[in-house]
Write an enzyme that holds these catalytic residues in place. Structure first.
Site, PDB file in Angstrom:
ATOM      1  N   CYS A   9       4.552   9.230  -6.397  1.00 54.26           N
ATOM      2  CA  CYS A   9       5.064   9.089  -7.643  1.00 54.26           C
ATOM      3  C   CYS A   9       6.028   8.037  -7.958  1.00 54.26           C
ATOM      4  O   CYS A   9       5.289   7.151  -9.016  1.00 54.26           O
ATOM      5  CB  CYS A   9       6.464  10.094  -7.798  1.00 54.26           C
ATOM      6  SG  CYS A   9       6.558  11.562  -7.448  1.00 54.26           S
ATOM      7  N   GLY A  10       6.054   6.906  -6.953  1.00 52.96           N
ATOM      8  CA  GLY A  10       6.403   5.334  -7.246  1.00 52.96           C
ATOM      9  C   GLY A  10       5.328   4.889  -7.471  1.00 52.96           C
ATOM     10  O   GLY A  10       4.790   3.916  -8.350  1.00 52.96           O
TER      11      GLY A  10
END
Length: 152
Positions: free
Chosen positions: A45-46
């Site tokens: 996600c990052g």
């Protein structure tokens, strides 16, 4: 069932990392890219949101709004946004838990998180493009740019 291209985008109102309400229908007349993701502070996600910040946002046409959505709380989003320098809306689908993700068909009911679904909504509120990846597979923001370039 993931919402189909050509369907009316389900309207929702969620709060961003600053507590500011974001209603999808308030952005009619411009295009909106909705990016659902599982959880803040996670590796894939990052990487995706870093690419949104570094590659996607600088290349966007002026009529496009980007909003990301996960089941994290406003407070988790604020901490993550501050740490990573995300100045785009990180919307909290915390309560009722996963309501927006469920409406778009990307809520993983077993794990209680949003899946990796991205939707381009046109100025009339219709879904014009989508991509849904498994939770373990990052999406490519270059695909978003290609989709926006091909849509009116």
């Amino acid at each position: 069932m993931v919402i189909e291209v050509g369907a009316r985008a389900p309207d929702f109102e969620l709060r961003d990392q600053h507590g500011t309400p974001f209603r999808l229908s308030a952005h009619r007349g411009g295009r909106v890219v909705l990016i659902f993701y599982p959880l803040a502070f996670s590796g894939v996600c990052g990487g995706e949101l870093d690419a949104v910040r570094d590659e996607f946002l600088p290349a966007l046409p002026g009529d496009v709004t980007v909003a990301t959505v996960s089941v994290d709380s406003i407070f988790a989003h604020r901490a993550w946004a501050d740490r990573q320098g995300y100045d785009f809306p990180l919307l909290s689908d915390f309560w009722p838990h996963g309501q927006a993700a469920r409406a778009y068909g990307v809520l993983d009911e077993e794990n209680g998180v949003a899946g990796r679904g991205t939707f381009v909504v046109d100025g009339e509120g219709v879904v014009r493009w989508r991509v849904v990846n498994p939770v373990s597979k990052a999406r490519d923001v270059a695909e978003y740019l290609r989709a926006l370039a091909e849509l009116p």
